[in-house]
Design an enzyme around this catalytic site. Sequence first.
Site, PDB file in Angstrom:
ATOM      1  N   GLY B  15       0.828  -1.195   0.000  1.00 55.04           N
ATOM      2  CA  GLY B  15       0.000   0.000   0.000  1.00 55.04           C
ATOM      3  C   GLY B  15       0.862   1.245   0.000  1.00 55.04           C
ATOM      4  O   GLY B  15       1.785   1.371   0.814  1.00 55.04           O
ATOM      5  N   GLY B  18      -0.944   7.193   2.580  1.00 57.09           N
ATOM      6  CA  GLY B  18      -0.278   7.964   3.632  1.00 57.09           C
ATOM      7  C   GLY B  18       0.446   7.113   4.662  1.00 57.09           C
ATOM      8  O   GLY B  18       1.612   7.369   4.985  1.00 57.09           O
ATOM      9  N   SER B  19      -0.210   6.070   5.180  1.00 62.62           N
ATOM     10  CA  SER B  19       0.433   5.303   6.246  1.00 62.62           C
ATOM     11  C   SER B  19       1.575   4.456   5.694  1.00 62.62           C
ATOM     12  O   SER B  19       2.629   4.345   6.318  1.00 62.62           O
ATOM     13  CB  SER B  19      -0.583   4.421   6.980  1.00 62.62           C
ATOM     14  OG  SER B  19      -1.009   3.348   6.172  1.00 62.62           O
ATOM     15  N   GLY B  20       1.371   3.876   4.510  1.00 58.31           N
ATOM     16  CA  GLY B  20       2.421   3.057   3.916  1.00 58.31           C
ATOM     17  C   GLY B  20       3.657   3.882   3.600  1.00 58.31           C
ATOM     18  O   GLY B  20       4.793   3.482   3.889  1.00 58.31           O
ATOM     19  N   PHE B 121     -13.436  21.648  13.288  1.00 59.81           N
ATOM     20  CA  PHE B 121     -14.028  20.449  12.706  1.00 59.81           C
ATOM     21  C   PHE B 121     -14.996  19.869  13.721  1.00 59.81           C
ATOM     22  O   PHE B 121     -15.035  20.288  14.887  1.00 59.81           O
ATOM     23  CB  PHE B 121     -12.914  19.432  12.388  1.00 59.81           C
ATOM     24  CG  PHE B 121     -12.702  19.179  10.916  1.00 59.81           C
ATOM     25  CD1 PHE B 121     -12.458  20.210  10.035  1.00 59.81           C
ATOM     26  CD2 PHE B 121     -12.736  17.877  10.412  1.00 59.81           C
ATOM     27  CE1 PHE B 121     -12.252  19.955   8.685  1.00 59.81           C
ATOM     28  CE2 PHE B 121     -12.533  17.611   9.055  1.00 59.81           C
ATOM     29  CZ  PHE B 121     -12.290  18.639   8.190  1.00 59.81           C
ATOM     30  N   ASP B 224      -8.149  -4.843   0.259  1.00 55.74           N
ATOM     31  CA  ASP B 224      -7.273  -5.954  -0.111  1.00 55.74           C
ATOM     32  C   ASP B 224      -6.525  -6.532   1.091  1.00 55.74           C
ATOM     33  O   ASP B 224      -6.394  -7.749   1.216  1.00 55.74           O
ATOM     34  CB  ASP B 224      -6.285  -5.505  -1.196  1.00 55.74           C
ATOM     35  CG  ASP B 224      -7.005  -5.073  -2.473  1.00 55.74           C
ATOM     36  OD1 ASP B 224      -8.036  -5.680  -2.797  1.00 55.74           O
ATOM     37  OD2 ASP B 224      -6.540  -4.126  -3.137  1.00 55.74           O
ATOM     38  N   GLN B 243     -18.246   4.470   8.954  1.00 52.74           N
ATOM     39  CA  GLN B 243     -18.692   5.858   9.027  1.00 52.74           C
ATOM     40  C   GLN B 243     -19.394   6.280   7.740  1.00 52.74           C
ATOM     41  O   GLN B 243     -18.860   6.082   6.642  1.00 52.74           O
ATOM     42  CB  GLN B 243     -17.486   6.774   9.246  1.00 52.74           C
ATOM     43  CG  GLN B 243     -17.859   8.246   9.283  1.00 52.74           C
ATOM     44  CD  GLN B 243     -16.751   9.076   9.895  1.00 52.74           C
ATOM     45  OE1 GLN B 243     -15.808   9.474   9.227  1.00 52.74           O
ATOM     46  NE2 GLN B 243     -16.852   9.315  11.188  1.00 52.74           N
ATOM     47  N   HIS B 245     -20.314   9.501   5.928  1.00 53.87           N
ATOM     48  CA  HIS B 245     -20.001  10.939   5.977  1.00 53.87           C
ATOM     49  C   HIS B 245     -21.262  11.714   5.653  1.00 53.87           C
ATOM     50  O   HIS B 245     -21.948  11.393   4.676  1.00 53.87           O
ATOM     51  CB  HIS B 245     -18.902  11.274   4.974  1.00 53.87           C
ATOM     52  CG  HIS B 245     -18.268  12.606   5.214  1.00 53.87           C
ATOM     53  ND1 HIS B 245     -18.927  13.795   4.995  1.00 53.87           N
ATOM     54  CD2 HIS B 245     -17.036  12.943   5.679  1.00 53.87           C
ATOM     55  CE1 HIS B 245     -18.125  14.804   5.299  1.00 53.87           C
ATOM     56  NE2 HIS B 245     -16.976  14.315   5.720  1.00 53.87           N
ATOM     57  N   LEU B 255     -16.989  13.291  -2.064  1.00 51.82           N
ATOM     58  CA  LEU B 255     -16.954  13.911  -0.735  1.00 51.82           C
ATOM     59  C   LEU B 255     -16.962  15.432  -0.802  1.00 51.82           C
ATOM     60  O   LEU B 255     -16.303  16.042  -1.636  1.00 51.82           O
ATOM     61  CB  LEU B 255     -15.681  13.451  -0.015  1.00 51.82           C
ATOM     62  CG  LEU B 255     -15.382  14.083   1.342  1.00 51.82           C
ATOM     63  CD1 LEU B 255     -16.394  13.632   2.372  1.00 51.82           C
ATOM     64  CD2 LEU B 255     -13.973  13.732   1.781  1.00 51.82           C
ATOM     65  N   THR B 257     -15.984  18.189   2.039  1.00 55.11           N
ATOM     66  CA  THR B 257     -15.344  18.166   3.356  1.00 55.11           C
ATOM     67  C   THR B 257     -16.193  18.756   4.478  1.00 55.11           C
ATOM     68  O   THR B 257     -16.942  19.715   4.268  1.00 55.11           O
ATOM     69  CB  THR B 257     -13.990  18.907   3.329  1.00 55.11           C
ATOM     70  OG1 THR B 257     -13.465  18.961   4.663  1.00 55.11           O
ATOM     71  CG2 THR B 257     -14.129  20.336   2.834  1.00 55.11           C
ATOM     72  N   GLU B 258     -16.007  18.174   5.665  1.00 58.70           N
ATOM     73  CA  GLU B 258     -16.584  18.726   6.884  1.00 58.70           C
ATOM     74  C   GLU B 258     -16.061  20.146   7.129  1.00 58.70           C
ATOM     75  O   GLU B 258     -16.676  20.944   7.826  1.00 58.70           O
ATOM     76  CB  GLU B 258     -16.177  17.810   8.045  1.00 58.70           C
ATOM     77  CG  GLU B 258     -16.773  18.125   9.372  1.00 58.70           C
ATOM     78  CD  GLU B 258     -16.475  17.000  10.368  1.00 58.70           C
ATOM     79  OE1 GLU B 258     -16.937  15.864  10.116  1.00 58.70           O
ATOM     80  OE2 GLU B 258     -15.780  17.234  11.354  1.00 58.70           O
ATOM     81  N   ARG B 289     -19.808  12.924  13.346  1.00 59.50           N
ATOM     82  CA  ARG B 289     -20.342  12.589  12.026  1.00 59.50           C
ATOM     83  C   ARG B 289     -21.505  11.610  12.098  1.00 59.50           C
ATOM     84  O   ARG B 289     -22.461  11.703  11.326  1.00 59.50           O
ATOM     85  CB  ARG B 289     -19.231  11.996  11.159  1.00 59.50           C
ATOM     86  CG  ARG B 289     -18.267  13.054  10.678  1.00 59.50           C
ATOM     87  CD  ARG B 289     -17.170  12.459   9.823  1.00 59.50           C
ATOM     88  NE  ARG B 289     -16.308  13.537   9.343  1.00 59.50           N
ATOM     89  CZ  ARG B 289     -15.168  13.337   8.701  1.00 59.50           C
ATOM     90  NH1 ARG B 289     -14.745  12.095   8.444  1.00 59.50           N
ATOM     91  NH2 ARG B 289     -14.448  14.353   8.292  1.00 59.50           N
ATOM     92  N   HIS B 356     -17.988   6.218   4.053  1.00 56.73           N
ATOM     93  CA  HIS B 356     -16.768   7.015   3.957  1.00 56.73           C
ATOM     94  C   HIS B 356     -15.551   6.342   4.571  1.00 56.73           C
ATOM     95  O   HIS B 356     -14.449   6.443   4.040  1.00 56.73           O
ATOM     96  CB  HIS B 356     -17.014   8.352   4.664  1.00 56.73           C
ATOM     97  CG  HIS B 356     -15.867   9.312   4.618  1.00 56.73           C
ATOM     98  ND1 HIS B 356     -15.332   9.766   3.434  1.00 56.73           N
ATOM     99  CD2 HIS B 356     -15.164   9.918   5.606  1.00 56.73           C
ATOM    100  CE1 HIS B 356     -14.343  10.602   3.702  1.00 56.73           C
ATOM    101  NE2 HIS B 356     -14.204  10.702   5.005  1.00 56.73           N
ATOM    102  N   ARG B 401     -15.131   7.789  13.930  1.00 60.72           N
ATOM    103  CA  ARG B 401     -13.921   8.595  13.799  1.00 60.72           C
ATOM    104  C   ARG B 401     -14.260  10.077  13.711  1.00 60.72           C
ATOM    105  O   ARG B 401     -15.243  10.459  13.073  1.00 60.72           O
ATOM    106  CB  ARG B 401     -13.155   8.184  12.535  1.00 60.72           C
ATOM    107  CG  ARG B 401     -11.979   9.088  12.226  1.00 60.72           C
ATOM    108  CD  ARG B 401     -11.136   8.564  11.094  1.00 60.72           C
ATOM    109  NE  ARG B 401     -11.724   8.696   9.780  1.00 60.72           N
ATOM    110  CZ  ARG B 401     -11.829   9.831   9.090  1.00 60.72           C
ATOM    111  NH1 ARG B 401     -11.434  10.984   9.619  1.00 60.72           N
ATOM    112  NH2 ARG B 401     -12.352   9.837   7.884  1.00 60.72           N
ATOM    113  N   SER B 406      -8.130  10.903  10.652  1.00 56.29           N
ATOM    114  CA  SER B 406      -7.628   9.833   9.787  1.00 56.29           C
ATOM    115  C   SER B 406      -6.214  10.139   9.322  1.00 56.29           C
ATOM    116  O   SER B 406      -5.315   9.302   9.425  1.00 56.29           O
ATOM    117  CB  SER B 406      -8.545   9.661   8.578  1.00 56.29           C
ATOM    118  OG  SER B 406      -8.015   8.689   7.730  1.00 56.29           O
ATOM    119  N   LEU B 407      -5.992  11.362   8.834  1.00 50.84           N
ATOM    120  CA  LEU B 407      -4.647  11.711   8.360  1.00 50.84           C
ATOM    121  C   LEU B 407      -3.647  11.642   9.505  1.00 50.84           C
ATOM    122  O   LEU B 407      -2.502  11.229   9.319  1.00 50.84           O
ATOM    123  CB  LEU B 407      -4.643  13.095   7.705  1.00 50.84           C
ATOM    124  CG  LEU B 407      -5.384  13.229   6.367  1.00 50.84           C
ATOM    125  CD1 LEU B 407      -5.229  14.641   5.800  1.00 50.84           C
ATOM    126  CD2 LEU B 407      -4.907  12.206   5.350  1.00 50.84           C
TER     127      LEU B 407
END
Lengths: 236, 590
Positions: B15, B18-20, B121, B224, B243, B245, B255, B257-258, B289, B356, B401, B406-407
């Site tokens: 992946g 962002g996290s990968g 937010f 996956d 979630q 959204h 989407l 954004t909030e 949310r 979402h 969440r 998330s980010l």
Amino acid sequence: MSTLQVSVYRYNPETDSAPYMQEFQVDTKGRDLMVLDVLHLTKEQDSSMAYRRSCREGVCGSDGMNMNGKNGLACITPLSEVVKNNKLVLRPLPGLPVIRDLVVDMGIFYKQYERIQPYLQNDTPAPAIERLQSPEDRDKLDGLYECILCACCSTSCPSFWWNPDKFVGPAGLLQSYRFLADSRDEATSERLAELEDPFSVFRCRGIMNCVAVCPKGLNPTRAIGKIREMLLANAT
Amino acid sequence: MSNMRSLSFDAIIIGGGGSGLRAALELAKSGKKTAVLSKVFPTRSHTVSAQGGITCAIASADPNDDWRWHMYDTVKGGDYIADQDAAEYMCSEGPKAVFELEHMGLPFSRFDNGRIYQRPFGGQSKNFGEGGQAARTCAAADRTGHALLHTLYQNNLKNNTTFLNEWYAVDLVKNANGDVVGCIALDIETGEVVHVKSKATVLATGGAGRIYASTTNALINTGDGIGMALRAGFPMQDMEMWQFHPTGIYGAGTLVTEGCRGEGGYLVNKDGERFMERYAPNAKDLAGRDVVARSMVMEILEGRGCGDKADHVFLKLDHLGEEVLGKRLPGIVELSKTFAHVDPAKEPIPVVPTCHYMMGGIPTNVHGQAVMQDADGNDQIVNGLFACGEAACVSVHGANRLGGNSLLDLVVFGRAAGMFIEGALNEGIDYLEATDSDVDAAMKRMSRWNESNGGESVPDLKAELQDIMQNAFGVFRQEDNMQEGVKKLAELRERIANAHLGDKSNAFNTARVEALELDNLMEVAEATAISALERKESRGAHSRYDYPDRDDVNWLKHSLYFPAEKVLGKRDVNFTPKTVDTFEPKVRTY
């Protein structure tokens, strides 16, 4: 009349000696679909059709292609914007090797991006918090950082078609200027030195196809002009 | 399968979102032999679509901001089944991770004093809910995910990370002891199948919103990693928690954004009433949310929806003026024009709650190590397997969440996993090699598709799966509907097991990838369905007509879905943060 004539470039290296155009009749049910939706419908008719797609909202840059002669993103291009005489012709981005159907080998495009060192360079030890930047300095990055690397611009540029190995191309140069313009970057003279040769920047002839096709409304020609100014100022 | 090519790495990260990329960066800097294996070029990953920002107490908008307030909001937002040690870690480490991103070049928007711009937010408060609305979400206009993902990719280039781009991980390879020692992967461009060996395998495969017919998620979000882990027999945590959204564009699902509501936008029903004032008198449009999404559905069900079918509501932004919209929400203006044919400076945007985010996933500790349960119900580390980002359930999000978390989750836990793996590699990792039959086991389903010679088509089956999930496992749920859904999914599983891959070619065969993805959607859908059916209470995003109340006596727990038996167990929630007092469960109101 809701049956759209769709003509798609097909090439499978395992079975086809040469590319050909495949004709589809797609029932749009009268809706103003996005071109990507139409591609999904053609793939339902022939599952062997290959194209890239991901976000389907114009931010990931996967589905750049040539639609009725103009480069753009299939997912945010409505039929009403491109279809003429009820006909849609889809071809891969021009100038890059075709892997299969609408999928091109973007290797040389990415290589030019990597060449401009697309990352902030600043050797001053960072503070414990963020580096400060005034809103005015940050504004200078608007219109630059939003690039999604879809390659619509570079593959519509005749200078890039001719010299894809030596001319950085509009996408790479836009990113080059994004770092040149960043008040936090300290590598300005090194960056400029890398671009001084007759090809990297100066092969741009101001044709502005890049500006005409950018799906994000960015202006690589202006960024290239700024780099030229910096290079000239540096030379004197 | 001895003729299959193999590659060996210290760590493989599956992946390129962002996290990968954050995990990869840590490992690349350490000099470990690392590769990122991604089915798309990394900047096409779904992180790119994140808009509003990254929530973190960097004390820019408010110099007195405190990460403990952020932690309180996170725990409350998660309806008290977020693990408090994990929430503590994320909120306290967060500022470091965000400042690192800035130092890497992320083009954050700025305040006049030059610090990072932060906007309000949903679910944010000062002083543990007592001090009013906070503004804690760090933003790069409304393109924060794009800016973050590109920055991380760029810094991986700088650090010479190895990329296996447009490679698709098919299944995990386990050795005789059950340790994860790599994966089988498909080079999409050539069709070559490769055995990728690694001492640490990180699943950073993101979410699976495509199990629903209507989702904000990218087409590639097919779960996956979840599918691979389930097929390998590992349990999944809190999979009922999805979630919705509040503001997906009606019809298109894209989407909004909030951050629109953070900047002062609000929702109205057909009478033009700002209805959130009734449901959440204090936070109004910036409630959690789950709360906002339910309120919207209530408005629609009670006949106050907008449009000919009265099946959506409006998000009003025109009062913000073109300047604010152009400066703070330029991407939203673009998306609204493209997908809703509406200029938000003049007209409201039609919106509807849309799938979402997957709060559940592979259970992990704060180091990203995957966790399973032994026979006595105790946590047990899975050797060799790690997860981070949306695919993981660490769990910081609990049952719901908060926007912008998330980010933060991606970078904090991607970084944590990278640091931990570096340490473990330094100490030495030595697992038994996989045998040919171990590799064959991981090749099984790929071979099944390749040998199929008749049966139903992948797109039809996928559409059916998405409809089942949409109809039975949406914002509101109830027993009979869900039972019917579970039954239909069981039938669908049989049909998918006999489905047909028509195109067997090698070069960039996207039909094969979509077939392999369908198996994963099936795994995620069934885990979701059974978990939702069995959690007999309402908590966070899991809202049941037949069990409308939160049941802390029986369900102040993680659910744990075991794929072999298809049963739901429970796992304790962590209530012991290291440096702050426990946030005890309270009635959750906004």
